[in-house]
Scaffold this active site. Structure first.
Site, PDB file in Angstrom:
ATOM      1  N   LYS A  19      10.920  54.637 -37.599  1.00 20.60           N
ATOM      2  CA  LYS A  19      11.988  55.592 -37.896  1.00 20.60           C
ATOM      3  C   LYS A  19      12.151  56.520 -36.700  1.00 20.60           C
ATOM      4  CE  LYS A  19      13.199  58.950 -41.555  1.00 20.60           C
ATOM      5  NZ  LYS A  19      12.768  59.506 -42.849  1.00 20.60           N
ATOM      6  N   SER A  49      15.871  58.897 -46.845  1.00 23.26           N
ATOM      7  CA  SER A  49      16.439  58.964 -45.510  1.00 23.26           C
ATOM      8  C   SER A  49      15.964  57.831 -44.594  1.00 23.26           C
ATOM      9  CB  SER A  49      16.075  60.307 -44.876  1.00 23.26           C
ATOM     10  OG  SER A  49      14.663  60.411 -44.707  1.00 23.26           O
ATOM     11  N   SER A  59      11.964  59.526 -49.525  1.00 20.50           N
ATOM     12  CA  SER A  59      12.653  58.870 -48.404  1.00 20.50           C
ATOM     13  C   SER A  59      12.054  57.550 -47.937  1.00 20.50           C
ATOM     14  CB  SER A  59      12.739  59.829 -47.214  1.00 20.50           C
ATOM     15  OG  SER A  59      13.654  60.847 -47.481  1.00 20.50           O
TER      16      SER A  59
END
EC number: 6.3.5.7
Length: 485
Positions: free
Chosen positions: A78, A153, A177
């Site tokens: 990420k 997310s 997330s």
């Protein structure tokens, strides 16, 4: 089976037996990224040159007999993890040109094992979102249905696994997330206990809630990744100094006598029928394996979303104050003086959702409202923690849905922030309690979208939820289904 479709443990075995080289596996994966990335948009930055250089180094290491579980394995991160010499944006314009001078601790630990970094993954800007629609670099699409969101997310982390663009990925989980995108994309995603994995070098959203965790194809890979990044770090004051167990040894197909709690507040009217059907089937699977079910209550669940959006936004407004255009990041070229530079740099650099949360947090912390909002939210957080503590006196694991619905269509909730916030209603309490939780593939909706189930464990009880997840996986085939991209 293509090389890019393998799990960590499958590719590790092939590398160990010299059936394939890391360079070959990495090339196959980079070709896969090239083929599907225009449709998925899971990556912000792809690093082919660095990846092949890492793969060559891994092959030399394997030839020398110095091999660990992640040596030569292509992994993506990420874009919230600092990576030395590789652009790290947090999906925001304000960090569009930021190249970190050091690695996050979790990245350094993966590198020490010899992982091959193939790129940085898309996400909601500053990890603020549930759909990966707020990224400065465009929306990520769900590989199971390109018109749907992948979750957020860490949407890029889950989409890349579902699209077979990485063997494993790393994400962060502040209010769901990792678990929510894992559920929407048919992957395994684990949020460890707060303090189990170092947050050093992870761009902060809400410091008392953020936690680092893996997104993988199966539970075995999840255990391998968690073992690689977990452990005490003196650079992170919230990191807990406890020994790291061998999570792979916890994987057992035996859950006989395991007490599983079903919180009545989570199985409510309004739950999507496909989600309810999936939960019912999962419960029957566990009953067939000899697990025992107990109805429990987590009475303060109704207050979790409001509590989270006070605490998280308050911490975000403080954490994001550092982005002012002075030392790093976007600086407005039209500013007339210092204060104007602060204002214009932040106005130009942050997206709408980030601005909304900064304003909410600043309001909650303002002197006239601090006691009424922020302080009260912290008290409710304590009550939520106590709910979980009481529940774990009765049960070993708690089973819940991950999200109230399968993945929704892109744009469906963008205009209604409250609806978007409520999509994390089942994951947020786990972050507020600071305990561990994971999502595993458990079925599909009538529209062919994945549905996950959530297993929650007591603090530092990752071994127990991994065991329960592994047993479910061994007796179902949901994790073997593939999106047809």
């Amino acid at each position: 089976m293509e090389l890019f479709e393998l799990t960590i443990h499958e590719l590790h075995d092939k590398l160990k037996k010299k059936e394939v080289s890391s360079v070959e596996a990495t090339r196959a994966l980079l070709a896969r990224i090239d083929a599907v990335e225009p449709r998925v948009n899971a990556f912000i930055t792809v690093t082919p040159e660095e990846a092949l250089k890492n793969a060559e180094a891994a092959d030399r290491r394997i030839a020398a007999g110095d091999m660990q579980l992640l040596t030569g394995i292509p992994i993506a991160l990420k874009d919230i993890f600092l990576t030395k010499g590789v652009r790290t944006t947090c999906a925001s314009r304000i960090l569009d040109n930021f190249i970190p001078p050091y690695d996050a601790t979790s990245v350094a630990r993966l590198k020490a094992q010899g992982m091959v970094l193939v790129g940085k993954l898309n996400q909601d800007e500053f990890a603020m979102g549930s759909s990966t629609e707020s990224s400065y670099y465009g929306k990520t699409h769900n590989p199971w249905n390109l018109e749907c969101i992948p979750g957020g997310s860490s949407g890029g982390s889950a989409a890349a696994i579902a699209a077979r663009q990485a063997i494993a990925t790393l994400g962060t989980d502040t209010g769901g997330s990792i678990r929510q995108p894992a559920s929407h994309c048919g992957c395994v995603g684990l949020k460890p206990t707060y303090g189990r994995v170092s947050r050093y070098g992870v761009i902060a959203y809400a410091s008392s809630l953020d936690q680092v965790g893996p997104v993988t194809r199966d539970v075995t890979d999840c255990a391998i990744m968690l073992g690689a990044v977990a452990g005490f770090d003196p650079k992170d004051s919230t990191s807990v100094d406890l020994p790291v167990p061998d999570y792979s040894k916890a994987l057992s197909n035996d859950v006989k006598g395991l007490k599983i709690g079903l919180p009545k507040e989570y199985f409510i009217a309004g739950l999507d029928p496909d989600v309810q059907k999936t939960m019912d089937a999962a419960i029957e699977t566990y009953k067939g394996l000899g697990a025992q079910f107990v109805e429990i209550s987590l009475p303060h669940t109704d207050y979790a979303v409001a509590t989270y959006y006070l605490i998280a936004t308050a911490e975000a407004s403080s954490n994001l104050a550092r982005y002012d255009g002075v030392r790093f990041g976007h600086r407005s070229s039209e500013a007339q003086g210092l204060i104007d530079m602060y204002r214009k740099s932040r106005s130009e650099g942050f997206g709408e959702e980030v601005k909304r949360r900064i304003m909410l947090g600043t309001y909650a912390l303002s002197s006239g409202y601090y006691d009424a909002y922020y302080l009260k939210a912290q008290k409710v957080r304590t009550l939520i923690m106590q709910d979980f503590s009481r529940a774990f006196e009765e049960v070993d694991v708690i089973l819940t849905p991950v999200a109230p619905t399968p993945a929704f269509r892109i744009g469906e909730k963008s205009a209604d922030p409250l609806q978007m916030y409520l999509s994390d209603i089942f994951t947020i309490p786990v972050n507020l309690a600071g305990t561990c939780g994971m999502s595993i593939p458990a079925g599909f909706s009538k529209d062919g979208l994945p549905v996950g189930l959530q297993l929650v464990g007591r603090p530092f009880g990752e071994e127990c939820i991994l065991r329960a997840a592994y047993a479910f996986e061994q007796n179902t085939d949901w994790h073997e289904r593939k999106a047809s991209l």
